[in-house]
Design a protein around this motif. Structure first.
Motif, PDB file in Angstrom:
ATOM      1  N   GLN A   1       0.945  -1.189   0.163  1.00 40.73           N
ATOM      2  CA  GLN A   1       0.064  -0.116   0.007  1.00 40.73           C
ATOM      3  C   GLN A   1       0.850   1.119   0.166  1.00 40.73           C
ATOM      4  N   LEU A   2       0.413   2.132  -0.554  1.00 45.90           N
ATOM      5  CA  LEU A   2       1.297   3.505  -0.914  1.00 45.90           C
ATOM      6  C   LEU A   2       0.774   4.375   0.432  1.00 45.90           C
ATOM      7  N   PRO A   3       1.770   5.285   0.633  1.00 44.88           N
ATOM      8  CA  PRO A   3       1.117   6.397   1.705  1.00 44.88           C
ATOM      9  C   PRO A   3       0.206   7.453   1.029  1.00 44.88           C
ATOM     10  N   LYS A   4      -0.323   8.014   2.308  1.00 44.93           N
ATOM     11  CA  LYS A   4      -1.486   9.042   1.712  1.00 44.93           C
ATOM     12  C   LYS A   4      -0.916  10.230   1.139  1.00 44.93           C
TER      13      LYS A   4
END
Length: 265
Positions: free
Chosen positions: A249-252
């Motif tokens: 998952q990519l950071p916000k």
């Protein structure tokens, strides 16, 4: 030696229950005890006192869709019951039929036959078939099948299984039992003799031609159909390799940049 220790030689003898039994005039193999003799007033069958002591009456309701048919056949029903001195009434306001004995009624059992007649007419039995209940050899019973299954869909399937395709199962039951059977709504109306099934088996055993008869032609025959399921269009899907780890998952912050960059472009 005490009394309790002494051996007891007691011989048990069976009682002869027929010792004092006298022969009865009806103990004869030639007499048919199941025979139902019809009521014949011409031959001297009369009631004690000459007539019934009290008036008896029965009434039953009928559905709205039977009103037109009952109005057409009611004169036929009236003439048939007049032969037995039974009064009948058709009340279209209340939607009911009633039968009443009169002073001239001599047969005490005919009022019960008349009660069965109006019940059969209310259950969609044709008039000519329902009038056969007035014969001494014919009996009727209305069997309730609505409460056997709670699920309505399952009940409809089982009722259809009783009827069979094009009424084949119902016709086979009528041939084997020598009875008239009608499935209507939540009830099954049966008309015939008490020993319908027994008589059918006896007749088959007496006649050697009928004993070896194949009755399967009266039973419904179902063909097995192997229905092929349709294959999904679009070719075979690629099988994904199983990984016990979730996708990265990519950071916000990176997600926002990617979204903004796409909008600017």
């Amino acid at each position: 030696m005490s009394d309790s220790e002494q051996p007891t030689n007691v011989t048990t003898t069976k009682k002869n229950h027929n010792k004092y039994r006298r022969e009865k005039p009806w103990d004869n193999a030639d007499i048919n005890h199941w025979e139902i003799k019809p009521w014949a007033a011409e031959e001297g069958d009369t009631l004690p006192g000459g007539s019934l002591l009290e008036e008896s009456s029965f009434a039953t309701l009928f559905p709205k869709y039977r009103e037109k048919y009952l109005r057409e056949v009611w004169p036929i029903v009236t003439r048939a019951l007049d032969k037995f001195n039974i009064k009948c009434e058709l009340n279209l306001v209340e939607g009911s039929m009633s039968v009443i004995t009169s002073k001239k009624t001599s047969d005490p059992y005919v009022i019960l036959k008349s009660r069965d007649l109006i019940k059969l007419l209310a259950r969609s039995i044709p008039c000519q078939q329902a009038l056969k209940i007035l014969n001494d050899e014919t009996y009727a019973e209305i069997i309730k099948i609505g409460g056997l299954v709670r699920n309505k869909e399952r009940f409809v399937k089982r009722r259809q299984r009783l009827i069979g395709p094009d009424g084949a199962t119902l016709k086979a039951l009528e041939l084997l039992t020598e009875c008239y059977i009608l499935v209507q709504g939540n009830t099954v109306a049966v008309m015939g003799s008490v020993k319908g099934i027994k008589q059918a088996r006896q007749e088959l055993a007496k006649d050697p031609k009928l004993a070896e008869e194949d009755w399967s032609r009266f039973l419904p025959s179902f063909k097995k159909k192997n229905v092929q399921r349709k294959k999904p269009k679009g070719g075979e899907k690629e099988k994904k390799t199983y990984t016990p780890f979730p996708p990265q998952q990519l950071p916000k912050s990176e997600k926002g940049k990617e979204g903004g960059g796409e909008a600017g472009e």
